[in-house]
Design a protein around this motif. Structure first.
Motif, short mmCIF file in Angstrom:
data_model
loop_
_atom_site.label_atom_id
_atom_site.label_comp_id
_atom_site.label_asym_id
_atom_site.label_seq_id
_atom_site.Cartn_x
_atom_site.Cartn_y
_atom_site.Cartn_z
N SER A 77 0.74 -1.19 0.07
CA SER A 77 0.07 0.06 0.03
C SER A 77 0.80 1.22 -0.04
CB SER A 77 -0.86 0.04 1.35
OG SER A 77 -0.07 -0.07 2.21
N GLU A 78 0.15 2.38 -0.13
CA GLU A 78 1.06 3.60 -0.14
C GLU A 78 1.61 3.90 1.20
OE1 GLU A 78 -2.05 7.00 0.39
OE2 GLU A 78 -3.21 5.46 0.79
N ALA A 79 3.04 4.43 1.05
CA ALA A 79 3.53 4.89 2.32
C ALA A 79 2.68 6.10 3.00
CB ALA A 79 5.09 5.19 2.14
N ASN A 136 -11.00 13.39 -6.15
CA ASN A 136 -11.67 12.18 -5.79
C ASN A 136 -11.84 11.24 -7.19
OD1 ASN A 136 -13.69 10.04 -4.90
ND2 ASN A 136 -14.96 11.39 -4.18
N PRO A 137 -11.34 10.26 -7.12
CA PRO A 137 -11.33 9.38 -8.33
C PRO A 137 -12.43 8.45 -8.40
CG PRO A 137 -9.80 8.43 -7.04
CD PRO A 137 -10.27 9.61 -6.44
N LYS A 169 -8.55 14.88 6.11
CA LYS A 169 -8.72 15.03 7.75
C LYS A 169 -8.87 13.56 8.00
CE LYS A 169 -10.17 16.74 11.29
NZ LYS A 169 -9.41 17.82 12.06
N ALA A 170 -9.09 12.61 7.16
CA ALA A 170 -9.22 11.15 7.42
C ALA A 170 -7.85 10.48 7.45
CB ALA A 170 -10.12 10.15 6.82
N LEU A 171 -7.08 10.88 6.52
CA LEU A 171 -5.64 10.45 6.19
C LEU A 171 -4.68 11.20 7.28
CD1 LEU A 171 -3.36 9.50 4.59
CD2 LEU A 171 -3.58 11.59 3.06
N THR A 181 -6.89 2.73 3.26
CA THR A 181 -6.54 2.78 2.12
C THR A 181 -6.94 4.08 1.34
OG1 THR A 181 -8.15 1.65 0.86
CG2 THR A 181 -6.12 0.48 1.71
N GLN A 182 -6.31 4.38 0.37
CA GLN A 182 -6.76 5.48 -0.58
C GLN A 182 -8.22 5.49 -0.89
OE1 GLN A 182 -3.93 5.89 -3.56
NE2 GLN A 182 -4.37 7.92 -4.00
N GLN A 183 -8.51 4.02 -1.19
CA GLN A 183 -10.10 3.83 -1.85
C GLN A 183 -11.07 3.87 -0.60
OE1 GLN A 183 -10.93 2.48 -4.98
NE2 GLN A 183 -12.75 3.20 -4.13
N ASP A 184 -10.42 3.45 0.65
CA ASP A 184 -11.48 3.44 1.76
C ASP A 184 -11.58 4.99 2.16
OD1 ASP A 184 -10.90 0.74 2.35
OD2 ASP A 184 -9.41 0.91 4.02
N ARG A 185 -10.68 5.77 2.14
CA ARG A 185 -10.92 7.40 2.34
C ARG A 185 -11.84 7.93 1.48
NH1 ARG A 185 -5.53 6.40 3.87
NH2 ARG A 185 -4.84 7.54 2.01
#
Ligand code: HEC
Length: 206
Positions: A87-89, A109-110, A168-170, A184-188
């Motif tokens: 996953s992303e760092a 937002n993708p 904010k979540a990140l 993860t990015q997708q989760d957020r």
């Protein structure tokens, strides 16, 4: 067979002599250093780790793995024995490189706010955020009642941008913990889609 028969004195004596001889041989071998493992300065009085390299402390380190700073490639390992994706760092919100903030202030937002994305987002929100902010975002939680200053966010969400909610979540806030490690990015983005949807503030899945 007669199991009650006692072993003869000669056998007992032979056993004792053999044990004494073996002990003496071991003592001589130990004194000569033949049996002593090479502990490289292991100190019996202080057997805890003191920075010296003991063979037994290095057992877990010396595995077939890439060491820090070691050249090589994970491709050389037997197939599927190590993960090659990841996953992303997590980069801290305040991390600077060359005086530049590493944080993306306007992430796009993708992820379309499909029912599936919103459903996933609700699950993520209820897993990580509802403990403080409440299922409906009203912050009527035991955690908030016991002093965590998590504000009610239901009325706030429409005023906040998607990139702000994502970050904010990140990264969390001055008091709010970051959830970039757990999500993860997708989760957020799914969570952002849920918070921005009409379902948010309805009381959650309970
Ligand atoms: C441990 C408790 C706690 C959890 C869990 C928590 N928060 Fe917060 N949240 C806070 C606190 C405290 C504040 C106010 C201070 C701050 O921003 O640091 C806050 C503020 C907010 C705000 C309003 C302020 C702003 O800057 O936008 C939003 C939106 C928010 N949180 C979203 C979330 C989301 C999304 C999650 C789940 C990923 C979450 N929170 C999880 C404690 C929490």
């Amino acid at each position: 067979m007669n199991f009650k028969r006692k072993p003869s004195k000669a056998i007992l004596l032979g056993g004792v002599v053999a044990l004494v001889l073996m002990g003496a041989a071991a003592a001589i071998a130990w004194a000569a250093g033949a049996m002593r493992p090479d502990y490289q300065g292991y100190d019996l009085a202080r057997p805890w780790f003191d920075g010296r390299s003991y063979p037994f402390y290095l057992d877990m380190f010396n595995q077939p793995s890439l060491k820090p700073q070691e050249e090589g490639t994970l491709q050389e390992f037997p197939q599927d024995s190590v993960p090659r994706t990841g996953s992303e760092a997590f980069i801290e919100a305040t991390a600077l490189v060359g005086g530049q903030l590493q944080r993306d202030l306007e992430p796009l937002n993708p992820t379309k706010a499909t029912p599936a994305s919103i459903r996933r987002g609700r699950f993520i929100y209820e897993t990580y955020c509802s403990v403080c902010h409440g299922l409906a975002g009203e912050a009527n939680t035991p955690v908030a009642q016991r002093g965590m200053p998590a504000p009610p966010i239901t009325g706030l969400i429409p005023l906040l941008s998607e990139p702000h909610l994502y970050n904010k979540a990140l990264y969390g806030g001055p008091l709010m913990p970051p959830y970039g490690f757990q999500t993860t990015q997708q989760d957020r983005w799914d969570m952002v889609n849920y918070m921005k949807s009409p379902q948010f503030g309805q009381g959650g899945s309970q």
